[in-house]
Design a protein around this motif. Structure first.
Motif, short mmCIF file in Angstrom:
data_model
loop_
_atom_site.label_atom_id
_atom_site.label_comp_id
_atom_site.label_asym_id
_atom_site.label_seq_id
_atom_site.Cartn_x
_atom_site.Cartn_y
_atom_site.Cartn_z
N UNK A 1 48.38 41.02 59.78
CA UNK A 1 49.32 40.35 59.95
C UNK A 1 51.05 40.50 58.47
N UNK A 2 50.26 40.45 57.33
CA UNK A 2 51.40 40.63 56.53
C UNK A 2 52.62 41.63 56.32
N UNK A 3 51.57 42.63 56.22
CA UNK A 3 52.80 44.34 57.41
C UNK A 3 53.63 43.24 58.44
N UNK A 4 52.94 43.49 59.36
CA UNK A 4 54.00 42.32 60.62
C UNK A 4 55.37 41.64 59.90
N UNK A 5 54.54 41.01 59.25
CA UNK A 5 55.63 39.84 58.57
C UNK A 5 57.03 40.47 57.53
N UNK A 6 56.60 41.42 56.89
CA UNK A 6 56.98 42.29 56.18
C UNK A 6 57.92 42.70 56.69
N UNK A 7 57.51 43.73 57.69
CA UNK A 7 58.69 44.36 58.73
C UNK A 7 59.55 43.64 59.98
N UNK A 8 59.45 42.02 59.94
CA UNK A 8 60.85 41.38 60.61
C UNK A 8 61.47 40.97 59.32
N UNK A 9 61.17 41.11 58.00
CA UNK A 9 61.43 40.25 56.69
C UNK A 9 62.73 41.68 56.32
N UNK A 10 62.20 42.61 56.84
CA UNK A 10 63.43 44.07 56.25
C UNK A 10 63.93 43.99 57.07
N UNK A 11 63.70 43.30 58.68
CA UNK A 11 64.98 43.72 59.67
C UNK A 11 66.23 42.67 59.30
N UNK A 12 65.24 41.80 58.65
CA UNK A 12 66.55 40.47 58.28
C UNK A 12 67.45 41.36 57.62
N UNK A 13 67.24 42.06 56.98
CA UNK A 13 68.14 42.66 55.71
C UNK A 13 68.86 43.94 56.17
N UNK A 14 68.49 44.24 57.67
CA UNK A 14 68.74 45.53 58.25
C UNK A 14 68.53 46.97 57.77
N UNK A 15 67.14 46.33 57.06
CA UNK A 15 66.93 47.83 56.71
C UNK A 15 65.78 48.56 57.80
N UNK A 16 66.19 49.70 58.15
CA UNK A 16 65.63 49.51 59.67
C UNK A 16 64.14 50.85 59.37
N UNK A 17 64.65 51.45 58.51
CA UNK A 17 63.16 52.66 58.25
C UNK A 17 62.30 52.20 57.36
N UNK A 18 62.16 51.15 56.47
CA UNK A 18 61.86 50.37 56.17
C UNK A 18 61.38 48.98 56.78
N UNK A 19 61.11 48.85 57.72
CA UNK A 19 61.40 47.41 58.67
C UNK A 19 59.83 48.76 59.44
N UNK A 20 60.48 49.99 60.38
CA UNK A 20 59.55 50.59 60.55
C UNK A 20 58.04 51.16 60.03
N UNK A 21 58.50 51.40 58.85
CA UNK A 21 57.24 52.40 58.15
C UNK A 21 56.45 50.77 57.73
N UNK A 22 56.95 49.82 58.12
CA UNK A 22 55.69 48.82 57.47
C UNK A 22 54.89 48.57 59.05
N UNK A 23 55.72 48.34 60.03
CA UNK A 23 55.15 48.15 60.78
C UNK A 23 54.32 49.21 61.50
#
Length: 289
Positions: free
Chosen positions: A37-59
């Protein structure tokens, strides 16, 4: 020292949770659920910052946690979310994530969704990676899965894309087989019957691209026996004129026929390319008879 972004803070929290030792009263599956759940939240937060590689890694990390708890549907979904993030500039990682998604979907018997994801892989290979061979393989695999789920129209669309790619790769016999398969599948329904002449035209052009007028003629007879109206269509007449020009090695007649056809029915890129291949064969060996 710059302050951490919310995404970074969540990621560290997720990491800590995933690597924590399990206490007396909690099971390891609870730990991985919470970490997921926390990784999912982190991924969504990265998307808000438009950091898509980091979002993908978190997912991806989320997906691994879901797998550890045997939550296969959630894992498939997390991999798919990873793929969507990676599609913003990381095609190879997107393909990897989609492949993980497909493994979960096929194991769960969800072949319709697996086909959707496989088709997505085909599109990435085609548009981003420019690997026609791999794109072709993905479209064929997706087509087979759609077919077994009775999604005939979608299966045919995938087979048609695969046929186009076989022809682009100069694999004309495979292309002809696929076009004929799609045409056969389209003959049975009043809704799709109108498109059959297009598939037969493409198949005929593939035969001519092999400079095989014998097969082209034989196929025209076969197609007319399957649909008697075919011989009177512009497509069939066009193919007949091209066969004559090819057999006579008459470049001018060939060019005139192509020009005239294009005036009424605009030639798409695929047809333009294959007609250029056929034209070159006339210039190389004028007169096949």
């Amino acid at each position: 020292m710059p302050s951490k972004s919310p995404a970074q803070t969540l990621l560290e929290k997720a990491d800590k949770k995933a690597n924590s030792s399990t206490g007396w009263f909690s099971s390891s599956s609870t730990k991985f659920e919470e970490a997921g759940d926390l990784f999912q939240q982190a991924a969504n937060a990265f998307k808000i910052d438009k950091l898509f590689k980091e979002a993908g890694d978190a997912h991806s990390r989320e997906a691994e946690c879901r797998e550890k708890c045997q939550e296969t549907n959630e894992a498939a979904n997390a991999w798919w979310n990873a793929a969507k993030a990676y599609k913003r500039g990381y095609p190879d990682l997107a393909i990897q994530a989609l492949t993980h998604t497909i493994t979960h979907l096929t194991q769960g018997g969800r072949f319709r969704q697996a086909a959707d994801r496989e088709k997505e892989i085909g599109q990435i290979y085609l548009q981003e990676v420019n690997d026609l061979r791999k794109a072709c393989e993905s479209f064929e695999r997706a087509g087979e899965w759609y077919a077994q789920e009775d999604a005939t129209a979608t299966a045919n669309a995938c087979y048609k894309d695969a046929a186009d790619l076989h022809a682009d790769l100069d694999e004309f016999p495979q292309a002809i087989a696929r076009y004929e398969q799609v045409a056969d599948g389209s003959l049975s329904s009043a809704l799709t019957r109108y498109s059959v002449k297009e598939y037969w035209l493409r198949s005929s052009l593939c035969a001519l691209a092999m400079a095989d007028t014998v097969t082209a003629k034989r196929n025209l007879i076969k197609y007319t026996s399957l649909d008697t109206t075919f011989s009177s269509t512009r497509e069939a007449k066009f193919v007949n004129i091209l066969i004559e020009a090819l057999e006579a090695g008459d470049n001018e007649a060939f060019t005139a026929a192509v020009f005239e056809y294009d005036q009424v029915t605009k030639l798409d890129n695929w047809k333009t390319n294959i007609l250029l291949k056929i034209k070159r064969s006339i210039q190389e060996e004028p007169g096949l008879t």
